[in-house]
Design a protein around this motif. Structure first.
Motif, PDB file in Angstrom:
ATOM      1  N   ALA A 283       0.841  -1.207   0.000  1.00  0.00           N
ATOM      2  CA  ALA A 283       0.000   0.000   0.000  1.00  0.00           C
ATOM      3  C   ALA A 283       0.871   1.251   0.000  1.00  0.00           C
ATOM      4  CB  ALA A 283      -0.920  -0.007   1.216  1.00  0.00           C
ATOM      5  N   HIS A 284       1.166   1.772  -1.180  1.00  0.00           N
ATOM      6  CA  HIS A 284       1.941   3.003  -1.317  1.00  0.00           C
ATOM      7  C   HIS A 284       1.133   3.991  -2.150  1.00  0.00           C
ATOM      8  CE1 HIS A 284       5.596   1.233   0.290  1.00  0.00           C
ATOM      9  NE2 HIS A 284       5.437   0.213  -0.534  1.00  0.00           N
ATOM     10  N   GLU A 285       0.862   5.134  -1.586  1.00  0.00           N
ATOM     11  CA  GLU A 285       0.197   6.183  -2.347  1.00  0.00           C
ATOM     12  C   GLU A 285       1.276   7.145  -2.833  1.00  0.00           C
ATOM     13  OE1 GLU A 285      -3.138   7.955  -0.285  1.00  0.00           O
ATOM     14  OE2 GLU A 285      -3.269   6.148   0.955  1.00  0.00           O
ATOM     15  N   PRO A 286       1.351   7.397  -4.135  1.00  0.00           N
ATOM     16  CA  PRO A 286       2.372   8.318  -4.646  1.00  0.00           C
ATOM     17  C   PRO A 286       2.258   9.692  -3.998  1.00  0.00           C
ATOM     18  CG  PRO A 286       1.350   7.119  -6.434  1.00  0.00           C
ATOM     19  CD  PRO A 286       0.544   6.823  -5.199  1.00  0.00           C
ATOM     20  N   LEU A 287       3.403  10.273  -3.690  1.00  0.00           N
ATOM     21  CA  LEU A 287       3.467  11.603  -3.065  1.00  0.00           C
ATOM     22  C   LEU A 287       3.823  12.644  -4.114  1.00  0.00           C
ATOM     23  CD1 LEU A 287       5.514  10.576   0.087  1.00  0.00           C
ATOM     24  CD2 LEU A 287       3.059  11.064   0.009  1.00  0.00           C
ATOM     25  N   GLU A 288       3.225  13.827  -3.996  1.00  0.00           N
ATOM     26  CA  GLU A 288       3.564  14.934  -4.889  1.00  0.00           C
ATOM     27  C   GLU A 288       4.969  15.416  -4.577  1.00  0.00           C
ATOM     28  OE1 GLU A 288       0.748  18.139  -4.988  1.00  0.00           O
ATOM     29  OE2 GLU A 288      -0.916  16.743  -4.670  1.00  0.00           O
ATOM     30  N   GLY A 289       5.738  15.701  -5.613  1.00  0.00           N
ATOM     31  CA  GLY A 289       7.089  16.207  -5.427  1.00  0.00           C
ATOM     32  C   GLY A 289       8.141  15.120  -5.295  1.00  0.00           C
ATOM     33  N   CYS A 290       7.747  13.868  -5.489  1.00  0.00           N
ATOM     34  CA  CYS A 290       8.679  12.745  -5.404  1.00  0.00           C
ATOM     35  C   CYS A 290       8.836  12.097  -6.769  1.00  0.00           C
ATOM     36  CB  CYS A 290       8.155  11.677  -4.446  1.00  0.00           C
ATOM     37  SG  CYS A 290       8.146  12.133  -2.727  1.00  0.00           S
ATOM     38  N   LEU A 291      10.036  11.645  -7.046  1.00  0.00           N
ATOM     39  CA  LEU A 291      10.246  10.789  -8.202  1.00  0.00           C
ATOM     40  C   LEU A 291       9.638   9.442  -7.835  1.00  0.00           C
ATOM     41  CD1 LEU A 291      11.473  10.045 -10.924  1.00  0.00           C
ATOM     42  CD2 LEU A 291      13.618   9.565  -9.718  1.00  0.00           C
ATOM     43  N   ASN A 292       8.631   9.012  -8.559  1.00  0.00           N
ATOM     44  CA  ASN A 292       7.901   7.794  -8.233  1.00  0.00           C
ATOM     45  C   ASN A 292       8.590   6.574  -8.839  1.00  0.00           C
ATOM     46  OD1 ASN A 292       6.122   5.683  -7.909  1.00  0.00           O
ATOM     47  ND2 ASN A 292       4.327   6.847  -8.469  1.00  0.00           N
ATOM     48  N   LEU A 293       9.261   5.799  -7.983  1.00  0.00           N
ATOM     49  CA  LEU A 293       9.888   4.555  -8.420  1.00  0.00           C
ATOM     50  C   LEU A 293       9.217   3.347  -7.772  1.00  0.00           C
ATOM     51  CD1 LEU A 293      13.699   5.497  -8.462  1.00  0.00           C
ATOM     52  CD2 LEU A 293      12.061   5.473 -10.353  1.00  0.00           C
ATOM     53  N   ILE A 294       7.962   3.508  -7.370  1.00  0.00           N
ATOM     54  CA  ILE A 294       7.218   2.403  -6.764  1.00  0.00           C
ATOM     55  C   ILE A 294       7.091   1.283  -7.794  1.00  0.00           C
ATOM     56  CG2 ILE A 294       5.003   1.677  -5.784  1.00  0.00           C
ATOM     57  CD1 ILE A 294       4.653   4.591  -4.822  1.00  0.00           C
ATOM     58  N   GLY A 295       7.576   0.113  -7.430  1.00  0.00           N
ATOM     59  CA  GLY A 295       7.508  -1.043  -8.321  1.00  0.00           C
ATOM     60  C   GLY A 295       8.506  -1.019  -9.457  1.00  0.00           C
ATOM     61  N   LYS A 296       9.466  -0.100  -9.409  1.00  0.00           N
ATOM     62  CA  LYS A 296      10.394   0.050 -10.532  1.00  0.00           C
ATOM     63  C   LYS A 296      11.852  -0.199 -10.166  1.00  0.00           C
ATOM     64  CE  LYS A 296       7.284   3.412 -12.531  1.00  0.00           C
ATOM     65  NZ  LYS A 296       6.995   4.821 -12.688  1.00  0.00           N
ATOM     66  N   THR A 297      12.102  -0.682  -8.950  1.00  0.00           N
ATOM     67  CA  THR A 297      13.485  -0.935  -8.540  1.00  0.00           C
ATOM     68  C   THR A 297      13.642  -2.384  -8.107  1.00  0.00           C
ATOM     69  OG1 THR A 297      13.029  -0.230  -6.259  1.00  0.00           O
ATOM     70  CG2 THR A 297      13.919   1.424  -7.751  1.00  0.00           C
ATOM     71  N   ASP A 298      14.779  -2.946  -8.436  1.00  0.00           N
ATOM     72  CA  ASP A 298      15.098  -4.263  -7.899  1.00  0.00           C
ATOM     73  C   ASP A 298      15.965  -4.047  -6.653  1.00  0.00           C
ATOM     74  OD1 ASP A 298      17.740  -3.746  -8.790  1.00  0.00           O
ATOM     75  OD2 ASP A 298      17.467  -4.909 -10.617  1.00  0.00           O
ATOM     76  N   LEU A 299      16.366  -5.109  -6.013  1.00  0.00           N
ATOM     77  CA  LEU A 299      17.121  -4.994  -4.763  1.00  0.00           C
ATOM     78  C   LEU A 299      18.420  -4.220  -4.949  1.00  0.00           C
ATOM     79  CD1 LEU A 299      17.509  -5.606  -1.786  1.00  0.00           C
ATOM     80  CD2 LEU A 299      18.431  -7.847  -2.437  1.00  0.00           C
ATOM     81  N   ARG A 300      19.141  -4.503  -6.006  1.00  0.00           N
ATOM     82  CA  ARG A 300      20.415  -3.816  -6.245  1.00  0.00           C
ATOM     83  C   ARG A 300      20.206  -2.312  -6.439  1.00  0.00           C
ATOM     84  NH1 ARG A 300      25.298  -5.972  -9.796  1.00  0.00           N
ATOM     85  NH2 ARG A 300      25.113  -7.451  -8.124  1.00  0.00           N
ATOM     86  N   GLN A 301      19.173  -1.935  -7.181  1.00  0.00           N
ATOM     87  CA  GLN A 301      18.880  -0.516  -7.395  1.00  0.00           C
ATOM     88  C   GLN A 301      18.467   0.159  -6.092  1.00  0.00           C
ATOM     89  OE1 GLN A 301      16.007  -1.365 -10.419  1.00  0.00           O
ATOM     90  NE2 GLN A 301      17.360  -0.669 -12.071  1.00  0.00           N
ATOM     91  N   LEU A 302      17.673  -0.536  -5.277  1.00  0.00           N
ATOM     92  CA  LEU A 302      17.283   0.019  -3.975  1.00  0.00           C
ATOM     93  C   LEU A 302      18.513   0.239  -3.107  1.00  0.00           C
ATOM     94  CD1 LEU A 302      15.183   0.870  -1.872  1.00  0.00           C
ATOM     95  CD2 LEU A 302      15.024  -1.550  -1.207  1.00  0.00           C
ATOM     96  N   MET A 303      19.411  -0.730  -3.087  1.00  0.00           N
ATOM     97  CA  MET A 303      20.633  -0.589  -2.293  1.00  0.00           C
ATOM     98  C   MET A 303      21.448   0.608  -2.768  1.00  0.00           C
ATOM     99  SD  MET A 303      21.682  -4.588  -1.904  1.00  0.00           S
ATOM    100  CE  MET A 303      23.152  -4.286  -0.957  1.00  0.00           C
ATOM    101  N   ARG A 304      21.533   0.796  -4.064  1.00  0.00           N
ATOM    102  CA  ARG A 304      22.281   1.921  -4.620  1.00  0.00           C
ATOM    103  C   ARG A 304      21.633   3.247  -4.231  1.00  0.00           C
ATOM    104  NH1 ARG A 304      22.177   0.691  -9.958  1.00  0.00           N
ATOM    105  NH2 ARG A 304      23.743  -0.891  -9.586  1.00  0.00           N
ATOM    106  N   LEU A 305      20.306   3.318  -4.326  1.00  0.00           N
ATOM    107  CA  LEU A 305      19.599   4.547  -3.941  1.00  0.00           C
ATOM    108  C   LEU A 305      19.851   4.886  -2.476  1.00  0.00           C
ATOM    109  CD1 LEU A 305      16.151   4.088  -5.710  1.00  0.00           C
ATOM    110  CD2 LEU A 305      17.756   5.968  -6.085  1.00  0.00           C
ATOM    111  N   VAL A 306      19.733   3.892  -1.608  1.00  0.00           N
ATOM    112  CA  VAL A 306      19.928   4.126  -0.177  1.00  0.00           C
ATOM    113  C   VAL A 306      21.377   4.510   0.107  1.00  0.00           C
ATOM    114  CG1 VAL A 306      19.903   3.043   2.110  1.00  0.00           C
ATOM    115  CG2 VAL A 306      17.996   2.659   0.533  1.00  0.00           C
ATOM    116  N   ALA A 307      22.313   3.834  -0.530  1.00  0.00           N
ATOM    117  CA  ALA A 307      23.735   4.119  -0.292  1.00  0.00           C
ATOM    118  C   ALA A 307      24.110   5.548  -0.657  1.00  0.00           C
ATOM    119  CB  ALA A 307      24.603   3.131  -1.072  1.00  0.00           C
ATOM    120  N   HIS A 308      23.443   6.121  -1.646  1.00  0.00           N
ATOM    121  CA  HIS A 308      23.772   7.471  -2.098  1.00  0.00           C
ATOM    122  C   HIS A 308      22.826   8.536  -1.553  1.00  0.00           C
ATOM    123  CE1 HIS A 308      26.971   6.230  -4.791  1.00  0.00           C
ATOM    124  NE2 HIS A 308      26.212   5.198  -5.109  1.00  0.00           N
ATOM    125  N   ALA A 309      21.916   8.134  -0.679  1.00  0.00           N
ATOM    126  CA  ALA A 309      20.947   9.079  -0.116  1.00  0.00           C
ATOM    127  C   ALA A 309      21.565   9.907   0.997  1.00  0.00           C
ATOM    128  CB  ALA A 309      19.737   8.316   0.430  1.00  0.00           C
TER     129      ALA A 309
END
Length: 81
Positions: free
Chosen positions: A32-58
């Motif tokens: 249950a994720h409702e898209p937020l205004e002002g966010c790049l919406n990557l809901i359902g568009k990242t695999d584990l490796r991409q998520l790890m990369r996003l978090v590592a560079h956040a």
């Protein structure tokens, strides 16, 4: 998703509006994720490796009890739950 572990969408939207940052929203489509205004919406568009990369560079992570929370802790990225 467990409703007891979720922060209200309205409150998350307030955080996004209050802090001028580049925001990225992630999560599984089946949860249950409702898209937020002002966010790049990557809901359902990242695999584990991409998520790890996003978090590592956040600069930080705003999340409930989740995989992103644990990744942030393991990578030394500040997080708010």
């Amino acid at each position: 998703d467990y409703t007891t572990k979720r922060y209200p969408t309205e409150r998350l939207q307030e955080v996004v509006k209050a802090l001028p940052r580049r925001w990225v929203q992630v999560g599984e489509e089946r949860h249950a994720h409702e898209p937020l205004e002002g966010c790049l919406n990557l809901i359902g568009k990242t695999d584990l490796r991409q998520l790890m990369r996003l978090v590592a560079h956040a600069e930080g992570v705003v999340t409930g009890e989740s995989l992103a929370h644990h990744l942030a802790a393991g990578l030394g990225v500040p997080s708010v739950t």
